[in-house]
Write a protein that holds these residues in place. Structure first.
Motif, mmCIF file in Angstrom:
data_model
loop_
_atom_site.group_PDB
_atom_site.id
_atom_site.type_symbol
_atom_site.label_atom_id
_atom_site.label_comp_id
_atom_site.label_asym_id
_atom_site.label_seq_id
_atom_site.Cartn_x
_atom_site.Cartn_y
_atom_site.Cartn_z
ATOM 1 N N ALA A 163 0.824 -1.200 0.000
ATOM 2 C CA ALA A 163 0.000 0.000 0.000
ATOM 3 C C ALA A 163 0.866 1.260 0.000
ATOM 4 O O ALA A 163 0.572 2.231 -0.712
ATOM 5 C CB ALA A 163 -0.913 -0.002 1.226
ATOM 6 N N ILE A 203 -3.840 4.760 4.557
ATOM 7 C CA ILE A 203 -3.849 3.331 4.199
ATOM 8 C C ILE A 203 -5.131 2.676 4.691
ATOM 9 O O ILE A 203 -5.788 1.919 3.961
ATOM 10 C CB ILE A 203 -2.620 2.624 4.795
ATOM 11 N N SER A 216 0.785 3.767 -3.170
ATOM 12 C CA SER A 216 0.294 5.121 -2.895
ATOM 13 C C SER A 216 1.349 6.164 -3.231
ATOM 14 O O SER A 216 1.042 7.209 -3.824
ATOM 15 C CB SER A 216 -0.107 5.251 -1.418
ATOM 16 N N TYR A 225 -7.277 1.315 1.612
ATOM 17 C CA TYR A 225 -7.015 -0.087 1.273
ATOM 18 C C TYR A 225 -7.852 -1.085 2.066
ATOM 19 O O TYR A 225 -7.819 -2.279 1.792
ATOM 20 C CB TYR A 225 -5.518 -0.386 1.439
#
Length: 344
Positions: free
Chosen positions: A13, A30, A17, A34
């Motif tokens: 993640a 996050i 990102s 996610y």
């Protein structure tokens, strides 16, 4: 380095990102984006562990984290999902390369332009290396009773022409005979593949034209044993400087200094594994000014013989999955096009 599933998810993640935003990634972002099924506090604990392992960094006093070079390496080797060009992109690429090219230079320009349109990175392409060049054809063109133009064309598109002096009494038919014999024996061979036996047979057939043949052979040898380093062609510089990293003029100057060092770019491309798409991250490039960059490259071939390399160079925050997909597909198409009799 073994990571449990949750740490892998958090690292993935952070990398993905940061690739998109170029900003440090927080535990809260996050958790929100996610949906890992755990709280921001749990994610912060995992981030602390990843930082201790050297896979992520905390820039300045930011609450967020960014991937480190080892973090990107772990992501590329173990977490990155394979990407492909869309069917529309593949169709566009094939349509571009389907246009007949009159010279190798057209193919190179077409390749760089196409890749520049598909990515936001610097495109590097090393021209076909003559050490692997096989002969495509030899032409002996009479100009006057005393002179002829010998043209050597290799399968990589390299063309060399030289004037030769003709002995008294040599006819157009004699030149045509020399041309036919040389093409019969040499077509498809690199100079190292031309054995003593083949040369002996050629000289046996052309014993009466020995003087002209010697001169033509000098030209053939000079072309196929050309020792000059292959040229590195560049494209996409206008794309890469749009990246957030290059809002700093010092970074732009550093990029320009790298671009100006053709010998360095050539060395970078030569480190490409001939069998797979190669990804080198940061200091793996082994050139200090490029420590903040990554390179994705692959070798293209003609008739199964590796002749050159195409690569993408961008910030360490590059979209590796996309870069690998583009390089992989373009290499396949370029090799396919060059292996056909599509130019000259």
């Amino acid at each position: 380095m073994g990571l449990n599933i949750r740490k892998q998810q958090v690292l993935e993640a952070i990398v993905e990102s940061h690739i998109v935003t170029a900003e440090p990634v927080s535990s809260r972002s996050i958790a929100r984006k996610y949906r890992l099924g755990v709280s921001p506090a749990t994610i912060r604990n995992e981030m602390s562990d990843l930082e201790e392992l050297g896979l992520i960094l905390q820039p300045h006093t930011s609450a967020g984290r960014i991937p480190s070079q080892p973090g990107y390496r772990y992501y590329v080797d173990r977490l990155m999902k394979k990407s492909k060009l869309t069917l529309r992109e593949e169709k566009i690429v094939r349509a571009i390369f389907a246009q007949r090219a009159k010279a190798l230079a057209n193919i190179i320009q077409r390749t760089i332009k196409t890749v520049s349109q598909l990515t936001d990175y610097l495109v590097l392409l090393s021209g076909p290396q003559l050490e692997n060049a096989a002969l495509k054809k030899i032409k002996a063109i009479p100009l006057t009773p005393q002179k002829a133009l010998v043209v050597i064309v290799t399968e990589t598109g390299w063309l060399e022409s030289k004037m030769v002096d003709l002995p008294s009494g040599m006819t157009t038919a004699d030149l045509a005979h020399i041309e036919n014999v040389l093409n019969t024996y040499f077509r498809g061979l690199t100079f190292p593949q031309i054995s003593r036996t083949i040369l002996h047979n050629v000289y046996d057939e052309l014993i009466k034209q020995r003087r002209v043949l010697d001169r033509i052979m000098e030209i053939v040898e000079a072309v196929l044993q050309e020792d000059a380093d292959e040229t590195v062609y560049l494209g996409g510089a206008q794309n890469i400087i749009k990246q957030p990293e290059y809002s700093d003029i010092a970074e732009v100057r550093n990029l320009m200094s790298i671009i100006e060092e053709e010998e360095i770019l050539r060395a970078i491309l030569k480190k490409t594994d001939p069998n797979v798409v190669t990804v080198r991250i940061g200091r793996e490039i082994n050139y200090d000014p490029a420590a903040g960059y990554s390179v994705v490259s692959a070798v293209y071939s003609i008739g199964g013989n590796a002749v050159g390399t195409i690569g993408l160079m961008g910030p360490m925050r590059m979209d590796y999955a996309r870069a690998v997909a583009v390089v992989e597909y373009i290499t396949e198409i370029l090799s396919e096009v060059l292996s056909k009799d599509t130019f000259y």
